[in-house]
Design a protein around this motif. Structure first.
Motif, PDB file in Angstrom:
ATOM      1  N   LEU A 615       0.947  -1.383   0.087  1.00  0.00           N
ATOM      2  CA  LEU A 615      -0.029  -0.248   0.128  1.00  0.00           C
ATOM      3  C   LEU A 615       0.884   1.335   0.135  1.00  0.00           C
ATOM      4  O   LEU A 615       0.538   2.329  -0.569  1.00  0.00           O
ATOM      5  N   SER A 616       2.058   1.261   0.661  1.00  0.00           N
ATOM      6  CA  SER A 616       3.069   2.285   0.679  1.00  0.00           C
ATOM      7  C   SER A 616       4.149   1.637   1.216  1.00  0.00           C
ATOM      8  O   SER A 616       4.448   0.345   1.419  1.00  0.00           O
ATOM      9  N   LYS A 617       5.227   2.595   1.617  1.00  0.00           N
ATOM     10  CA  LYS A 617       6.580   1.995   2.073  1.00  0.00           C
ATOM     11  C   LYS A 617       6.310   1.456   3.233  1.00  0.00           C
ATOM     12  O   LYS A 617       6.980   0.349   3.683  1.00  0.00           O
ATOM     13  N   GLN A 618       5.252   1.717   4.132  1.00  0.00           N
ATOM     14  CA  GLN A 618       5.303   1.309   5.630  1.00  0.00           C
ATOM     15  C   GLN A 618       4.140   0.237   5.638  1.00  0.00           C
ATOM     16  O   GLN A 618       4.149  -0.389   6.602  1.00  0.00           O
ATOM     17  N   TYR A 619       3.018   0.219   4.737  1.00  0.00           N
ATOM     18  CA  TYR A 619       1.888  -0.476   4.717  1.00  0.00           C
ATOM     19  C   TYR A 619       1.633  -1.536   3.806  1.00  0.00           C
ATOM     20  O   TYR A 619       2.186  -1.357   2.660  1.00  0.00           O
ATOM     21  N   THR A 620       1.415  -2.683   4.090  1.00  0.00           N
ATOM     22  CA  THR A 620       1.143  -3.919   3.398  1.00  0.00           C
ATOM     23  C   THR A 620      -0.206  -4.579   3.611  1.00  0.00           C
ATOM     24  O   THR A 620      -0.504  -4.754   4.801  1.00  0.00           O
ATOM     25  N   ALA A 621      -0.944  -4.885   2.456  1.00  0.00           N
ATOM     26  CA  ALA A 621      -2.096  -5.733   2.682  1.00  0.00           C
ATOM     27  C   ALA A 621      -1.757  -6.983   2.353  1.00  0.00           C
ATOM     28  O   ALA A 621      -1.030  -7.277   1.414  1.00  0.00           O
ATOM     29  N   ALA A 622      -2.490  -8.052   3.098  1.00  0.00           N
ATOM     30  CA  ALA A 622      -2.038  -9.306   2.880  1.00  0.00           C
ATOM     31  C   ALA A 622      -3.420 -10.043   2.847  1.00  0.00           C
ATOM     32  O   ALA A 622      -4.324  -9.872   3.510  1.00  0.00           O
ATOM     33  N   PHE A 623      -3.474 -11.209   1.649  1.00  0.00           N
ATOM     34  CA  PHE A 623      -4.757 -11.981   1.790  1.00  0.00           C
ATOM     35  C   PHE A 623      -4.301 -13.423   1.697  1.00  0.00           C
ATOM     36  O   PHE A 623      -3.323 -13.558   0.819  1.00  0.00           O
ATOM     37  N   ASN A 624      -5.018 -14.305   2.316  1.00  0.00           N
ATOM     38  CA  ASN A 624      -4.789 -15.914   2.122  1.00  0.00           C
ATOM     39  C   ASN A 624      -5.947 -16.491   2.359  1.00  0.00           C
ATOM     40  O   ASN A 624      -6.950 -16.151   3.040  1.00  0.00           O
ATOM     41  N   THR A 625      -5.902 -17.533   1.736  1.00  0.00           N
ATOM     42  CA  THR A 625      -7.010 -18.413   1.510  1.00  0.00           C
ATOM     43  C   THR A 625      -6.701 -19.880   1.195  1.00  0.00           C
ATOM     44  O   THR A 625      -5.799 -19.929   0.545  1.00  0.00           O
ATOM     45  N   GLU A 626      -7.438 -20.824   1.962  1.00  0.00           N
ATOM     46  CA  GLU A 626      -6.981 -22.080   1.823  1.00  0.00           C
ATOM     47  C   GLU A 626      -8.318 -23.144   1.665  1.00  0.00           C
ATOM     48  O   GLU A 626      -9.448 -22.798   2.590  1.00  0.00           O
ATOM     49  N   ILE A 627      -8.183 -23.957   0.792  1.00  0.00           N
ATOM     50  CA  ILE A 627      -9.696 -24.830   0.717  1.00  0.00           C
ATOM     51  C   ILE A 627      -9.192 -26.088   0.713  1.00  0.00           C
ATOM     52  O   ILE A 627      -8.100 -26.731   0.108  1.00  0.00           O
ATOM     53  N   GLY A 628      -9.657 -26.966   1.348  1.00  0.00           N
ATOM     54  CA  GLY A 628      -9.741 -28.536   1.504  1.00  0.00           C
ATOM     55  C   GLY A 628     -10.800 -29.426   1.384  1.00  0.00           C
ATOM     56  O   GLY A 628     -11.811 -28.917   1.645  1.00  0.00           O
ATOM     57  N   LEU A 629     -10.886 -30.346   0.414  1.00  0.00           N
ATOM     58  CA  LEU A 629     -11.768 -31.097  -0.056  1.00  0.00           C
ATOM     59  C   LEU A 629     -11.437 -32.608   0.291  1.00  0.00           C
ATOM     60  O   LEU A 629     -10.155 -32.917   0.008  1.00  0.00           O
ATOM     61  N   GLY A 630     -12.209 -33.494   0.987  1.00  0.00           N
ATOM     62  CA  GLY A 630     -11.879 -34.907   0.971  1.00  0.00           C
ATOM     63  C   GLY A 630     -13.429 -35.578   0.527  1.00  0.00           C
ATOM     64  O   GLY A 630     -14.472 -35.081   0.569  1.00  0.00           O
ATOM     65  N   SER A 631     -12.947 -36.794  -0.065  1.00  0.00           N
ATOM     66  CA  SER A 631     -14.251 -37.877  -0.721  1.00  0.00           C
ATOM     67  C   SER A 631     -13.485 -39.248  -0.670  1.00  0.00           C
ATOM     68  O   SER A 631     -12.426 -39.459  -0.853  1.00  0.00           O
ATOM     69  N   ALA A 632     -14.611 -39.974  -0.322  1.00  0.00           N
ATOM     70  CA  ALA A 632     -14.441 -41.487  -0.557  1.00  0.00           C
ATOM     71  C   ALA A 632     -14.204 -42.233  -1.871  1.00  0.00           C
ATOM     72  O   ALA A 632     -14.777 -41.625  -2.813  1.00  0.00           O
ATOM     73  N   SER A 633     -13.365 -42.991  -1.992  1.00  0.00           N
ATOM     74  CA  SER A 633     -12.835 -43.690  -3.235  1.00  0.00           C
ATOM     75  C   SER A 633     -13.076 -45.010  -3.320  1.00  0.00           C
ATOM     76  O   SER A 633     -12.735 -45.916  -2.367  1.00  0.00           O
ATOM     77  N   GLY A 634     -14.242 -45.504  -3.810  1.00  0.00           N
ATOM     78  CA  GLY A 634     -14.747 -46.681  -3.883  1.00  0.00           C
ATOM     79  C   GLY A 634     -16.073 -46.789  -3.003  1.00  0.00           C
ATOM     80  O   GLY A 634     -16.651 -46.019  -2.953  1.00  0.00           O
ATOM     81  N   ARG A 636     -16.191 -47.545   0.204  1.00  0.00           N
ATOM     82  CA  ARG A 636     -16.066 -47.369   1.519  1.00  0.00           C
ATOM     83  C   ARG A 636     -16.274 -45.803   1.884  1.00  0.00           C
ATOM     84  O   ARG A 636     -16.285 -45.051   0.989  1.00  0.00           O
ATOM     85  N   SER A 637     -16.615 -45.529   3.039  1.00  0.00           N
ATOM     86  CA  SER A 637     -17.131 -44.477   3.622  1.00  0.00           C
ATOM     87  C   SER A 637     -15.665 -43.577   3.487  1.00  0.00           C
ATOM     88  O   SER A 637     -14.580 -44.045   3.644  1.00  0.00           O
ATOM     89  N   TYR A 638     -15.582 -42.156   3.614  1.00  0.00           N
ATOM     90  CA  TYR A 638     -14.425 -41.428   3.685  1.00  0.00           C
ATOM     91  C   TYR A 638     -13.866 -41.552   5.161  1.00  0.00           C
ATOM     92  O   TYR A 638     -14.719 -41.473   6.097  1.00  0.00           O
ATOM     93  N   PRO A 639     -12.699 -41.960   5.369  1.00  0.00           N
ATOM     94  CA  PRO A 639     -12.112 -42.374   6.880  1.00  0.00           C
ATOM     95  C   PRO A 639     -12.252 -40.801   7.470  1.00  0.00           C
ATOM     96  O   PRO A 639     -11.746 -39.963   7.196  1.00  0.00           O
ATOM     97  N   VAL A 640     -12.850 -41.075   8.790  1.00  0.00           N
ATOM     98  CA  VAL A 640     -13.176 -39.934   9.702  1.00  0.00           C
ATOM     99  C   VAL A 640     -11.685 -39.502  10.042  1.00  0.00           C
ATOM    100  O   VAL A 640     -11.710 -38.219  10.404  1.00  0.00           O
ATOM    101  N   PHE A 641     -10.607 -40.332  10.264  1.00  0.00           N
ATOM    102  CA  PHE A 641      -9.322 -39.720  10.751  1.00  0.00           C
ATOM    103  C   PHE A 641      -8.594 -38.979   9.693  1.00  0.00           C
ATOM    104  O   PHE A 641      -7.709 -38.355   9.909  1.00  0.00           O
ATOM    105  N   LYS A 642      -9.171 -38.869   8.558  1.00  0.00           N
ATOM    106  CA  LYS A 642      -8.571 -37.758   7.401  1.00  0.00           C
ATOM    107  C   LYS A 642      -9.255 -36.633   7.373  1.00  0.00           C
ATOM    108  O   LYS A 642      -9.094 -35.639   6.121  1.00  0.00           O
ATOM    109  N   ASN A 643     -10.201 -36.226   8.398  1.00  0.00           N
ATOM    110  CA  ASN A 643     -10.918 -35.137   8.315  1.00  0.00           C
ATOM    111  C   ASN A 643     -10.150 -33.729   8.404  1.00  0.00           C
ATOM    112  O   ASN A 643      -9.057 -33.985   9.009  1.00  0.00           O
TER     113      ASN A 643
END
Length: 763
Positions: A615-634, A636-643
């Motif tokens: 924003l200037s020499k002294q000020y900075t704006a920062a943005f962070n986003t994180e997305i996570g998705l899990g799904s069962a394969s086959g 069986r149900s999605y393993p609860v310990f992978k939540n």
């Protein structure tokens, strides 16, 4: 008459002394039968014999005697040397200089003792070396110079020489440091367009504040003042004041040598607007390409930054074609009547050049090959500015060096060749990460991590991570070879053991997992790396009291132990200007995990995006986003310990670590197969710290949620949110962030943790 008689007497005495000396010195040449040395105590006789220009059997003369005395004095080991002749035997009589036994410092608080010992060694004063009074005088001056560099102008240095047995001496430097010279006033005279307070805010030097003990911004330094004057000049020149100049700078020190006043006299001149930009000279038939690089805009105020950016872009572009010595000069044609300026960009490509050789300097610990393998400019190839800049950035991104610079030197006698020297400054490459959180319900949780990024100077990394919290007990060992192949393919081994339990009691249930993985990183482009690998993991649900219904249901269906064989793939791109305190740039990372065999079959993916805006020499704006998705394969149900889990550091601050997400019938947080985190920050100077970027404060707004198919589907109604302020400090053990958060959207049963801190992470 008396004066003439005095002159006559003096001349007669001098003549007598010369005759006596000549008669005592002059000997007839003779054949040396033997050479004897007298007076040695610590110096080996062989050292003397090697320096003598005469040997047994040689003919000795006065000239050889004079040469011998000069050679022995040149060794620096003796304070007196004379040669005596006894018949046909040559006797060398020496008096050794004392040897330094110990160097001690008294009263030095400003400097670490090891730093001072090294500086004395560079001068020649060190344990075991001959003592020289001239070196002692230089040592005193060097100490005073170092104290002056720290603004301690009143420092006094007194050296003491204490003779001890065996012709040795102890050296003691007694220092009275005094108070540092502090700036009591900064005045800028001659300003009209901008207020004095606005201009003073540009300076790193100031008159002090409540944090001056940390920033030392009120300590006078000539180097810092010169940097501030350049900042002042750049400020005016980038706003149209083409003829701005600093007329004079007066630094007045009070007699007590602790108070300093600074007066800066300036002439602003008139403000000029650019009327036109023209190209002149030789542009290799690529005028259109060069014109596209011009950032100077007619009709706008003259901006020296745009001019410098344009000329640098021109020089760099010439360098891409091998013209290492290209000169680009911006010549202003000033119309003072109308306050207009026309710029002519004069280019002289000069000659094309090859790179003869590339040297690496300053790497006291890191091996040359670690630096050289990052280079894209090759020896015996055309000079390529793009490849040289890319090489410099790649070396800098290693993170092993505090500073990286590349110097270009012409090869004498060969006008079409240059040598490149990569100057690096080593820095500690070990990193320590500490984390802690406290809440009334769960007490104190600690995490610890230790990583050596440049183990033994090889470029390989070794790491260990330990977490002792009630929810996560973790031990992780990993090692990475960034150049497993010559093409830059990396290889990483991971070995881990994790135990998760919400209660500190061995009667309650636990979730244990252990495994190993092997990953490779393939650089597809200079800024993109793709990762892939495979692993094996075993997860065991240890039954006990208060076992969540979701865990019991999974165990009833598939058993208490599950084995997975996940394949992993990922991609990363990093264009941030710094990994510790970024102010601009972007970071992206995506990872996918597919367990295709074993008891647990699933798909799991995460994506992280960070963007920094100056924003200037002294000020900075920062943005962070994180997305996570899990799904069962086959089937069986999605393993609860992978939540996924949310809340706390790296997620939504103000909530207890890992406490967000769906709950089962036993009211236990079980996480979910979907996760969303959004973090927004504005970083600003810490009050009283001036422009110091190692200590800043920030305000933040966090949004996040965890949901999934095994609970209530994730939607906007599940979002938690918090706001707060924090402190960011680049500490000696890593970046520390302390946050005070207040939830603004929460639900009944949420666990609140208003204060959190962590060392070794950004968000």
């Amino acid at each position: 008459m008396q004066l003439n008689r005095f002159r006559l007497t003096t001349c007669a005495a001098l003549a007598s002394m010369i005759l006596v000396a000549q008669s005592a010195w002059a000997v007839d040449p003779f054949t040396v039968r033997d050479i004897q040395i007298e007076g040695l105590q610590r110096v080996e006789p062989g050292t003397v014999f090697v320096s003598l220009p005469v040997r047994v059997g040689d003919t000795y003369s006065d000239d050889k005697g004079a040469t011998a005395i000069q050679s022995l004095f040149a060794l620096g080991l003796f304070k007196d040397v004379r040669i005596e002749v006894k018949g046909d035997v040559l006797v060398v009589v020496v008096e050794e200089r004392p040897t330094v036994a110990n160097v001690e410092f008294v009263g030095t608080k400003e400097f670490d003792k090891d730093v001072l010992v090294k500086s004395m060694r560079d001068i020649g004063l060190a344990d075991g070396r001959p003592f020289d009074k001239a070196q002692l005088d230089r040592a005193e001056q060097e100490l005073k110079r170092q104290y002056i560099n720290r603004s301690l102008y009143a420092a006094q240095v007194v050296s003491t020489v204490t003779p001890i047995e065996r012709n040795r001496v102890n050296l003691t430097f007694t220092v009275v440091e005094g108070e540092p010279a502090k700036i009591s006033e900064i005045r800028i005279v001659g300003n009209k367009a901008f207020s004095e307070s606005t201009l003073r805010d540009l300076f790193d030097l100031d008159t002090g504040g409540w944090l001056s003990w940390y920033t030392k911004s009120n300590r006078y330094s000539r180097a810092k003042l010169n940097a501030d004057l350049e900042t002042l000049r750049s400020y005016y020149l980038s706003r149209g004041y083409l003829e701005f100049k600093i007329d004079s700078t007066q630094v007045a020190m009070q007699p007590n040598k602790t108070d300093i006043g600074i007066n800066i006299n300036i002439t602003e001149g008139e403000r000029y607007v650019v009327s036109s930009v023209q190209l002149a000279g030789e542009y290799l038939g690529k005028e259109d390409e060069f014109k596209s690089m011009v950032t100077i805009r007619p009709g706008q105020a003259y901006n020296a930054d745009d001019v410098a950016k344009t000329t640098k872009a021109f020089s760099d572009y010439f360098g891409n074609f091998g013209y290492a010595f290209a000169r680009v000069e911006a010549k202003p044609e000033i119309d003072r009547v109308n306050n207009r300026v026309s710029l002519v960009l004069q280019a002289t490509p000069s000659r094309r050049a090859y790179v003869r050789k590339i040297d690496v300097a300053g790497n006291t610990r890191t091996r040359d090959v670690v630096v050289r393998r990052e280079f894209r400019q090759l020896e015996a190839s055309w000079y390529d500015g793009d490849k040289i800049r890319l090489s410099r950035d790649r070396v800098d991104r290693l993170g092993y060096f505090g500073d990286v610079a590349i110097e270009t030197q012409e090869v004498p006698g060969t006008p079409d060749q240059v040598d490149l020297t990569v100057n690096v400054t080593e820095k500690p490459t070990g990193s320590l990460s500490l984390g802690a959180g406290y809440s009334s319900g769960d007490g104190l949780g600690l995490s610890f991590g230790l990583k050596q990024e440049n183990a033994f100077g090889s470029g390989n990394s070794l790491g260990i991570q330990i977490n002792t919290s009630k929810f996560n007990r973790v031990v992780v060992l990993n090692t990475t070879d960034p150049y497993f192949t010559e093409d830059g393919v990396s290889r990483t081994f991971d070995l881990y053991s994790k135990t998760s339990s919400p209660y500190q009691d061995e009667d309650y249930y636990k979730l244990e997992s252990s495994g190993a993985s092997l990953r490779f990183g393939v650089p597809f482009t200079e800024i993109d790396t793709v990762f892939f690998g495979a692993g094996i993991e075993k997860t065991t649900i240890v039954p006990g009291t208060l076992l969540p219904a979701s865990y019991q249901s999974y165990a009833d269906e598939f058993g208490y132990s599950s084995t997975a064989f996940p394949l992993t793939a990922g991609w990363a791109r990093d264009s941030r200007d710094s990994s510790l305190a970024p102010t601009s740039g972007r970071f992206q990372r995506a990872n996918a995990e597919w367990s295709f065999a074993g008891d647990a079959k699933y798909l799991r993916a995460t994506y992280q995006f960070q963007q920094y805006f100056p924003l200037s020499k002294q000020y900075t704006a920062a943005f962070n986003t994180e997305i996570g998705l899990g799904s069962a394969s086959g089937s069986r149900s999605y393993p609860v310990f992978k939540n996924f889990y949310g809340g706390g550091l790296g997620s939504v601050r103000g909530f207890d670590q890992g406490s967000l997400g769906p709950r089962d019938a036993t009211d236990t947080v079980i996480g979910g197969s979907r996760k969303l985190n959004i973090n927004m920050e504005v970083l600003a100077p810490f009050p009283g710290a001036g422009n110091d970027r190692t200590l800043r404060m920030y305000g933040f707004w966090d949004i996040g949620m965890v949901g999934g198919d095994n609970a209530v589907n994730a939607n906007a109604n599940d979002l938690r949110s918090s706001v707060g302020v924090g402190i960011s400090w680049i500490s000696p053990v890593g970046p520390l962030r302390l946050a005070f958060a207040k939830p603004i959207r929460k639900f009944d049963g949420d666990k609140i943790q208003s204060m959190q801190f962590q060392i070794g992470t950004s968000f």
